[in-house]
Design a protein around this motif. Structure first.
Motif, PDB file in Angstrom:
ATOM      1  N   MET A  23      18.491  12.311   5.736  1.00  0.00           N
ATOM      2  CA  MET A  23      17.137  12.170   6.255  1.00  0.00           C
ATOM      3  C   MET A  23      16.441  11.016   5.523  1.00  0.00           C
ATOM      4  N   LYS A  24      15.791  10.180   6.272  1.00  0.00           N
ATOM      5  CA  LYS A  24      15.094   9.027   5.717  1.00  0.00           C
ATOM      6  C   LYS A  24      13.813   9.469   5.020  1.00  0.00           C
ATOM      7  N   ASP A  25      13.581   8.934   3.822  1.00  0.00           N
ATOM      8  CA  ASP A  25      12.363   9.216   3.081  1.00  0.00           C
ATOM      9  C   ASP A  25      11.308   8.212   3.525  1.00  0.00           C
ATOM     10  N   ASP A  26      10.265   8.686   4.203  1.00  0.00           N
ATOM     11  CA  ASP A  26       9.244   7.783   4.717  1.00  0.00           C
ATOM     12  C   ASP A  26       8.010   7.718   3.821  1.00  0.00           C
ATOM     13  N   ARG A  27       8.158   8.151   2.569  1.00  0.00           N
ATOM     14  CA  ARG A  27       7.029   8.068   1.650  1.00  0.00           C
ATOM     15  C   ARG A  27       6.857   6.638   1.143  1.00  0.00           C
ATOM     16  N   LEU A  28       5.619   6.298   0.854  1.00  0.00           N
ATOM     17  CA  LEU A  28       5.281   4.998   0.299  1.00  0.00           C
ATOM     18  C   LEU A  28       5.023   5.153  -1.198  1.00  0.00           C
ATOM     19  N   THR A  29       4.966   4.040  -1.897  1.00  0.00           N
ATOM     20  CA  THR A  29       4.698   4.086  -3.332  1.00  0.00           C
ATOM     21  C   THR A  29       3.518   3.193  -3.682  1.00  0.00           C
TER      22      THR A  29
ATOM     23  N   ARG B 202       3.071  10.346   1.469  1.00  0.00           N
ATOM     24  CA  ARG B 202       3.258  10.079   2.896  1.00  0.00           C
ATOM     25  C   ARG B 202       1.866   9.896   3.505  1.00  0.00           C
ATOM     26  N   PRO B 203       1.549   8.703   4.011  1.00  0.00           N
ATOM     27  CA  PRO B 203       0.235   8.507   4.633  1.00  0.00           C
ATOM     28  C   PRO B 203       0.153   9.283   5.947  1.00  0.00           C
ATOM     29  N   THR B 204      -1.054   9.717   6.271  1.00  0.00           N
ATOM     30  CA  THR B 204      -1.243  10.452   7.524  1.00  0.00           C
ATOM     31  C   THR B 204      -1.950   9.604   8.574  1.00  0.00           C
ATOM     32  N   THR B 205      -2.179   8.340   8.269  1.00  0.00           N
ATOM     33  CA  THR B 205      -2.777   7.411   9.219  1.00  0.00           C
ATOM     34  C   THR B 205      -2.286   6.003   8.905  1.00  0.00           C
ATOM     35  N   THR B 206      -2.331   5.159   9.877  1.00  0.00           N
ATOM     36  CA  THR B 206      -1.981   3.750   9.646  1.00  0.00           C
ATOM     37  C   THR B 206      -3.237   2.895   9.519  1.00  0.00           C
ATOM     38  N   GLU B 207      -4.400   3.535   9.655  1.00  0.00           N
ATOM     39  CA  GLU B 207      -5.655   2.796   9.640  1.00  0.00           C
ATOM     40  C   GLU B 207      -6.160   2.474   8.243  1.00  0.00           C
ATOM     41  N   VAL B 208      -5.630   3.154   7.223  1.00  0.00           N
ATOM     42  CA  VAL B 208      -6.075   2.953   5.848  1.00  0.00           C
ATOM     43  C   VAL B 208      -4.858   2.603   5.001  1.00  0.00           C
ATOM     44  N   ASP B 209      -4.975   1.561   4.198  1.00  0.00           N
ATOM     45  CA  ASP B 209      -3.886   1.195   3.294  1.00  0.00           C
ATOM     46  C   ASP B 209      -4.028   2.034   2.021  1.00  0.00           C
TER      47      ASP B 209
ATOM     48  N   TYR C 241       1.730  15.000 -11.548  1.00  0.00           N
ATOM     49  CA  TYR C 241       0.733  15.812 -10.867  1.00  0.00           C
ATOM     50  C   TYR C 241       0.733  15.536  -9.367  1.00  0.00           C
ATOM     51  N   THR C 242       0.027  16.390  -8.640  1.00  0.00           N
ATOM     52  CA  THR C 242      -0.117  16.254  -7.194  1.00  0.00           C
ATOM     53  C   THR C 242      -1.584  16.387  -6.824  1.00  0.00           C
ATOM     54  N   VAL C 243      -1.925  15.996  -5.619  1.00  0.00           N
ATOM     55  CA  VAL C 243      -3.291  16.140  -5.117  1.00  0.00           C
ATOM     56  C   VAL C 243      -3.325  17.328  -4.167  1.00  0.00           C
ATOM     57  N   ASP C 244      -4.167  18.304  -4.477  1.00  0.00           N
ATOM     58  CA  ASP C 244      -4.356  19.446  -3.580  1.00  0.00           C
ATOM     59  C   ASP C 244      -5.438  19.161  -2.548  1.00  0.00           C
TER      60      ASP C 244
ATOM     61  N   PRO D 179      -9.658  12.371  -1.095  1.00  0.00           N
ATOM     62  CA  PRO D 179     -10.303  11.536  -0.089  1.00  0.00           C
ATOM     63  C   PRO D 179      -9.337  10.673   0.716  1.00  0.00           C
ATOM     64  N   PHE D 180      -8.111  10.528   0.251  1.00  0.00           N
ATOM     65  CA  PHE D 180      -7.181   9.634   0.933  1.00  0.00           C
ATOM     66  C   PHE D 180      -6.340  10.382   1.964  1.00  0.00           C
ATOM     67  N   PRO D 181      -6.090   9.748   3.116  1.00  0.00           N
ATOM     68  CA  PRO D 181      -5.291  10.388   4.165  1.00  0.00           C
ATOM     69  C   PRO D 181      -3.793  10.343   3.816  1.00  0.00           C
ATOM     70  N   MET D 182      -3.346  11.365   3.076  1.00  0.00           N
ATOM     71  CA  MET D 182      -1.944  11.405   2.650  1.00  0.00           C
ATOM     72  C   MET D 182      -1.521  12.837   2.375  1.00  0.00           C
ATOM     73  N   THR D 183      -0.215  13.019   2.368  1.00  0.00           N
ATOM     74  CA  THR D 183       0.381  14.306   2.002  1.00  0.00           C
ATOM     75  C   THR D 183       1.561  14.021   1.075  1.00  0.00           C
ATOM     76  N   VAL D 184       2.165  15.069   0.587  1.00  0.00           N
ATOM     77  CA  VAL D 184       3.369  15.005  -0.244  1.00  0.00           C
ATOM     78  C   VAL D 184       3.177  13.992  -1.383  1.00  0.00           C
ATOM     79  N   TYR D 185       2.043  14.076  -2.045  1.00  0.00           N
ATOM     80  CA  TYR D 185       1.717  13.154  -3.134  1.00  0.00           C
ATOM     81  C   TYR D 185       2.280  13.691  -4.438  1.00  0.00           C
ATOM     82  N   ARG D 186       2.974  12.837  -5.137  1.00  0.00           N
ATOM     83  CA  ARG D 186       3.486  13.170  -6.468  1.00  0.00           C
ATOM     84  C   ARG D 186       3.335  11.914  -7.310  1.00  0.00           C
ATOM     85  N   ALA D 187       2.658  12.050  -8.439  1.00  0.00           N
ATOM     86  CA  ALA D 187       2.378  10.882  -9.268  1.00  0.00           C
ATOM     87  C   ALA D 187       2.708  11.162 -10.724  1.00  0.00           C
ATOM     88  N   GLU D 188       2.948  10.087 -11.446  1.00  0.00           N
ATOM     89  CA  GLU D 188       3.181  10.189 -12.884  1.00  0.00           C
ATOM     90  C   GLU D 188       2.314   9.154 -13.585  1.00  0.00           C
ATOM     91  N   LEU D 189       1.639   9.590 -14.616  1.00  0.00           N
ATOM     92  CA  LEU D 189       0.901   8.715 -15.513  1.00  0.00           C
ATOM     93  C   LEU D 189       1.590   8.830 -16.862  1.00  0.00           C
TER      94      LEU D 189
END
Length: 138
Positions: free
Chosen positions: A1-7, A108-115, A74-77, A80-90
């Motif tokens: 399965m292709k991973d369509d998440r952005l970084t 994974r962005p949920t819209t193409t209207e916002v970068d 951490y993740t975002v529960d 404000p940003f249109p995204m899901t499946v967020y996982r970040a490391e600081l």
């Protein structure tokens, strides 16, 4: 399965020790003490969730998934940003000139209207610039 998440990734070298910088950024509930765009940040009683204001009205809720010496994952529960499946490391790592602080997030962005990647990168660029000013010599 292709991973369509952005970084989104941002890193910066600082002329301070990893210990010094981690004492600031390693406090999961202390984002308001170092990021100029976050006027308030509250940590849950269990220390696993932070609720922050970004600007005047935007609220984000982030949950700590892992904490190791010099890194938070951490993740975002809610945010404000249109995204899901967020996982970040600081993270902070020692370097020859001091340390390198790094943010890396996948989502994974949920819209193409916002970068979303550009907005996340800008958020951390501003925060890291504030750290650079705080830890600059002299």
């Amino acid at each position: 399965m292709k991973d369509d998440r952005l970084t989104a990734s941002v890193s910066m070298d600082l002329a301070a020790s990893a210990d010094e910088v981690w004492r600031v950024v390693g406090d999961f509930g202390g984002l308001a003490r170092w990021h100029p765009w976050v006027p308030a940040c509250e940590l849950s009683p269990d220390g696993q969730t932070r609720t922050m204001r970004v600007g005047d009205e935007i609220v984000a809720v982030e949950r700590l998934l892992e904490s190791t010496p010099f890194a938070h994952v951490y993740t975002v529960d809610q945010g404000p940003f249109p995204m899901t499946v967020y996982r970040a490391e600081l993270s902070v790592a020692s370097s020859a000139s001091g340390c390198r602080v790094r943010y890396h997030g996948r989502f994974r962005p949920t819209t193409t209207e916002v970068d979303v990647a550009a907005k996340l990168q800008r958020f951390f660029e501003v925060g890291f610039a504030a750290l650079a000013a705080r830890f600059s010599p002299g």
